[in-house]
Write a protein that holds these residues in place. Structure first.
Motif, PDB file in Angstrom:
ATOM      1  N   THR A 126       0.836  -1.189   0.000  1.00 47.31           N
ATOM      2  CA  THR A 126       0.000   0.000   0.000  1.00 47.31           C
ATOM      3  C   THR A 126       0.878   1.250   0.000  1.00 47.31           C
ATOM      4  O   THR A 126       2.107   1.188   0.126  1.00 47.31           O
ATOM      5  CB  THR A 126      -0.913   0.037   1.238  1.00 47.31           C
ATOM      6  OG1 THR A 126      -0.102   0.295   2.400  1.00 47.31           O
ATOM      7  CG2 THR A 126      -1.660  -1.278   1.412  1.00 47.31           C
ATOM      8  N   LEU A 127       0.240   2.390  -0.082  1.00 46.00           N
ATOM      9  CA  LEU A 127       0.969   3.654  -0.026  1.00 46.00           C
ATOM     10  C   LEU A 127       1.552   3.925   1.353  1.00 46.00           C
ATOM     11  O   LEU A 127       2.260   4.919   1.539  1.00 46.00           O
ATOM     12  CB  LEU A 127       0.050   4.810  -0.424  1.00 46.00           C
ATOM     13  CG  LEU A 127      -0.343   4.871  -1.904  1.00 46.00           C
ATOM     14  CD1 LEU A 127      -1.243   6.081  -2.160  1.00 46.00           C
ATOM     15  CD2 LEU A 127       0.872   4.918  -2.808  1.00 46.00           C
ATOM     16  N   HIS A 165       5.106   4.432   0.852  1.00 52.49           N
ATOM     17  CA  HIS A 165       5.511   5.426  -0.153  1.00 52.49           C
ATOM     18  C   HIS A 165       6.402   6.499   0.474  1.00 52.49           C
ATOM     19  O   HIS A 165       5.930   7.469   1.058  1.00 52.49           O
ATOM     20  CB  HIS A 165       4.263   6.049  -0.772  1.00 52.49           C
ATOM     21  CG  HIS A 165       4.531   7.012  -1.885  1.00 52.49           C
ATOM     22  ND1 HIS A 165       5.416   6.752  -2.906  1.00 52.49           N
ATOM     23  CD2 HIS A 165       4.034   8.248  -2.142  1.00 52.49           C
ATOM     24  CE1 HIS A 165       5.438   7.765  -3.741  1.00 52.49           C
ATOM     25  NE2 HIS A 165       4.615   8.687  -3.289  1.00 52.49           N
ATOM     26  N   ALA A 217      -1.683   5.102   3.556  1.00 52.74           N
ATOM     27  CA  ALA A 217      -2.389   4.066   2.794  1.00 52.74           C
ATOM     28  C   ALA A 217      -3.748   4.552   2.305  1.00 52.74           C
ATOM     29  O   ALA A 217      -4.199   4.169   1.216  1.00 52.74           O
ATOM     30  CB  ALA A 217      -2.549   2.808   3.644  1.00 52.74           C
ATOM     31  N   GLU A 218      -4.384   5.396   3.101  1.00 53.35           N
ATOM     32  CA  GLU A 218      -5.728   5.872   2.750  1.00 53.35           C
ATOM     33  C   GLU A 218      -5.697   6.948   1.657  1.00 53.35           C
ATOM     34  O   GLU A 218      -6.756   7.355   1.173  1.00 53.35           O
ATOM     35  CB  GLU A 218      -6.433   6.434   3.992  1.00 53.35           C
ATOM     36  CG  GLU A 218      -6.847   5.395   5.013  1.00 53.35           C
ATOM     37  CD  GLU A 218      -5.672   4.850   5.805  1.00 53.35           C
ATOM     38  OE1 GLU A 218      -4.618   5.522   5.881  1.00 53.35           O
ATOM     39  OE2 GLU A 218      -5.795   3.726   6.347  1.00 53.35           O
ATOM     40  N   ASP A 272      -4.689   6.568  -1.299  1.00 53.12           N
ATOM     41  CA  ASP A 272      -4.802   6.003  -2.651  1.00 53.12           C
ATOM     42  C   ASP A 272      -6.041   6.516  -3.382  1.00 53.12           C
ATOM     43  O   ASP A 272      -5.971   6.890  -4.563  1.00 53.12           O
ATOM     44  CB  ASP A 272      -4.777   4.476  -2.621  1.00 53.12           C
ATOM     45  CG  ASP A 272      -5.867   3.861  -1.751  1.00 53.12           C
ATOM     46  OD1 ASP A 272      -6.550   4.590  -1.005  1.00 53.12           O
ATOM     47  OD2 ASP A 272      -6.025   2.619  -1.805  1.00 53.12           O
ATOM     48  N   SER A 273      -7.184   6.573  -2.687  1.00 53.90           N
ATOM     49  CA  SER A 273      -8.413   7.055  -3.326  1.00 53.90           C
ATOM     50  C   SER A 273      -8.304   8.535  -3.684  1.00 53.90           C
ATOM     51  O   SER A 273      -8.760   8.968  -4.753  1.00 53.90           O
ATOM     52  CB  SER A 273      -9.618   6.817  -2.420  1.00 53.90           C
ATOM     53  OG  SER A 273      -9.808   5.447  -2.180  1.00 53.90           O
ATOM     54  N   GLU A 295      -6.184   8.688  -6.707  1.00 50.73           N
ATOM     55  CA  GLU A 295      -6.883   8.072  -7.844  1.00 50.73           C
ATOM     56  C   GLU A 295      -7.948   9.004  -8.404  1.00 50.73           C
ATOM     57  O   GLU A 295      -8.106   9.124  -9.631  1.00 50.73           O
ATOM     58  CB  GLU A 295      -7.507   6.744  -7.404  1.00 50.73           C
ATOM     59  CG  GLU A 295      -7.997   5.876  -8.540  1.00 50.73           C
ATOM     60  CD  GLU A 295      -8.412   4.505  -8.052  1.00 50.73           C
ATOM     61  OE1 GLU A 295      -8.392   3.569  -8.864  1.00 50.73           O
ATOM     62  OE2 GLU A 295      -8.770   4.359  -6.853  1.00 50.73           O
ATOM     63  N   LEU A 297      -2.979   8.150  -9.720  1.00 46.93           N
ATOM     64  CA  LEU A 297      -2.678   6.780  -9.314  1.00 46.93           C
ATOM     65  C   LEU A 297      -3.524   5.819 -10.135  1.00 46.93           C
ATOM     66  O   LEU A 297      -4.706   6.074 -10.393  1.00 46.93           O
ATOM     67  CB  LEU A 297      -2.963   6.601  -7.820  1.00 46.93           C
ATOM     68  CG  LEU A 297      -2.754   5.214  -7.209  1.00 46.93           C
ATOM     69  CD1 LEU A 297      -2.281   5.335  -5.760  1.00 46.93           C
ATOM     70  CD2 LEU A 297      -4.043   4.372  -7.243  1.00 46.93           C
ATOM     71  N   ARG A 343      -4.420   1.486 -10.751  1.00 49.40           N
ATOM     72  CA  ARG A 343      -4.391   0.163 -10.131  1.00 49.40           C
ATOM     73  C   ARG A 343      -4.391  -0.914 -11.208  1.00 49.40           C
ATOM     74  O   ARG A 343      -5.040  -0.770 -12.240  1.00 49.40           O
ATOM     75  CB  ARG A 343      -5.624  -0.065  -9.253  1.00 49.40           C
ATOM     76  CG  ARG A 343      -5.830   0.944  -8.146  1.00 49.40           C
ATOM     77  CD  ARG A 343      -7.147   0.651  -7.426  1.00 49.40           C
ATOM     78  NE  ARG A 343      -7.495   1.715  -6.502  1.00 49.40           N
ATOM     79  CZ  ARG A 343      -7.139   1.738  -5.213  1.00 49.40           C
ATOM     80  NH1 ARG A 343      -6.447   0.726  -4.727  1.00 49.40           N
ATOM     81  NH2 ARG A 343      -7.483   2.736  -4.424  1.00 49.40           N
ATOM     82  N   LEU A 354       0.002  -0.647  -7.514  1.00 45.60           N
ATOM     83  CA  LEU A 354      -0.353   0.765  -7.568  1.00 45.60           C
ATOM     84  C   LEU A 354       0.745   1.469  -8.339  1.00 45.60           C
ATOM     85  O   LEU A 354       1.933   1.269  -8.072  1.00 45.60           O
ATOM     86  CB  LEU A 354      -0.475   1.352  -6.156  1.00 45.60           C
ATOM     87  CG  LEU A 354      -1.461   0.684  -5.206  1.00 45.60           C
ATOM     88  CD1 LEU A 354      -1.449   1.388  -3.853  1.00 45.60           C
ATOM     89  CD2 LEU A 354      -2.870   0.671  -5.794  1.00 45.60           C
ATOM     90  N   LEU A 398       2.124   5.178  -9.788  1.00 43.16           N
ATOM     91  CA  LEU A 398       2.095   6.639  -9.812  1.00 43.16           C
ATOM     92  C   LEU A 398       3.135   7.093 -10.834  1.00 43.16           C
ATOM     93  O   LEU A 398       4.330   7.173 -10.528  1.00 43.16           O
ATOM     94  CB  LEU A 398       2.423   7.210  -8.433  1.00 43.16           C
ATOM     95  CG  LEU A 398       1.476   6.833  -7.283  1.00 43.16           C
ATOM     96  CD1 LEU A 398       1.938   5.540  -6.598  1.00 43.16           C
ATOM     97  CD2 LEU A 398       1.383   7.939  -6.254  1.00 43.16           C
TER      98      LEU A 398
END
Length: 284
Positions: free
Chosen positions: A173-174, A177, A226-227, A229-230, A233, A238, A240, A249, A251
């Protein structure tokens, strides 16, 4: 439930479980490479990979197959991977010596195998080293030991940002990152570092143990990386892709991600911190 029914129920569950395991796709170098090449705008001159070998399921050929696909994908360009070791002083004040030729990476098997490969160079940083291969590798890792932050100004991570690196999260997950910390540093968020620098040690290329001082990131403050990502996106930053039992994922443009974060954090410097962990005046 009688004994016969109980045994029958357990047998049925076991059969279903075996069926699920047998149905899992087995990845190999060819299928991983095909997935990487199917992502939008994937031919980036510099790519950084965060990875988990097992997260996408069984891979025929193991870590060699994953690395083979990534090296083929980035052929002619520069491939980088964080190889963090977190060689901080222990509770007794003892300082471990980071040896770039020996100290294993603590951020995944793929990264630990990568830095040991011929032609790969590694930065001399006791906590947040990075390994790279390709045309820009030496330039990226140079001078990391001269900086006073792990990921901020002058570090390889800032250099990657300047190169508009593409970032692949292979099965992770992010939360992993690292470039989120660049945005935190550039936005001068109030929670990023502990108030006192720490002493660190590393072994130089000449085999000499050297000392350095660094501002340590305050990871007692929770992050919601991690949250994000949305959030990314929704802004088209981002992408998937399913891969085996996991997810990639992607980027493709770190600069665009960074600019979007900085713009948002100029209004809300606590953007990357969960609301429940923010000061009361900033939690709204």
């Amino acid at each position: 439930m009688n004994l016969h029914a109980s045994i029958t129920s357990r047998s049925q569950r076991l059969i279903r479980r075996i069926g699920q395991l047998l149905a899992r796709p087995v990845l190999d170098e060819v299928s991983i490479l095909a997935t990487l090449r199917s992502m939008p705008d994937n031919r980036r001159p510099v790519i950084m990979v965060h990875s988990s070998l097992s997260a996408c399921g069984k891979v025929r050929g193991g870590v060699a197959a994953v690395l083979g696909a990534m090296c083929d994908w980035t052929e002619g360009g520069t491939l980088a991977m964080p190889t963090h070791t977190y060689c901080y002083p222990n509770e007794r004040g003892q300082i471990p010596v980071f040896d770039p030729a020996r100290t294993p990476s603590l951020v995944g098997t793929v990264s630990d195998v990568f830095w040991r490969k011929s032609g790969v160079v590694r930065s001399l940083h006791p906590t947040h080293s990075i390994a790279a291969s390709g045309p820009l590798a030496h330039e990226l890792v140079a001078g990391h030991e001269l900086t006073d932050t792990p990921c901020g100004t002058g570090t390889p991570y800032e250099k990657l940002l300047r190169e508009d690196v593409g970032v692949l999260m292979y099965g992770v997950t992010l939360n992993a990152h690292t470039l989120f910390h660049i945005a935190e540093a550039m936005a001068a968020v109030p929670y990023l570092y502990f108030p006192q620098q720490v002493n660190l040690r590393f072994r130089s290329q000449e085999g000499v143990t050297r000392d350095m001082r660094m501002w340590r990131q305050n990871m007692t403050v929770p992050r919601r990386f991690a949250e994000m990502d949305s959030w990314l996106e929704e802004r088209g930053l981002l992408h998937r892709k399913p891969c085996g039992n996991g997810e990639l994922l992607w980027l493709p443009h770190a600069q665009a991600v960074h600019q979007a974060l900085i713009a948002e954090m100029s209004v809300d410097p606590w953007l990357l911190v969960p609301k429940e962990a923010r000061p009361a005046a900033s939690a709204s």
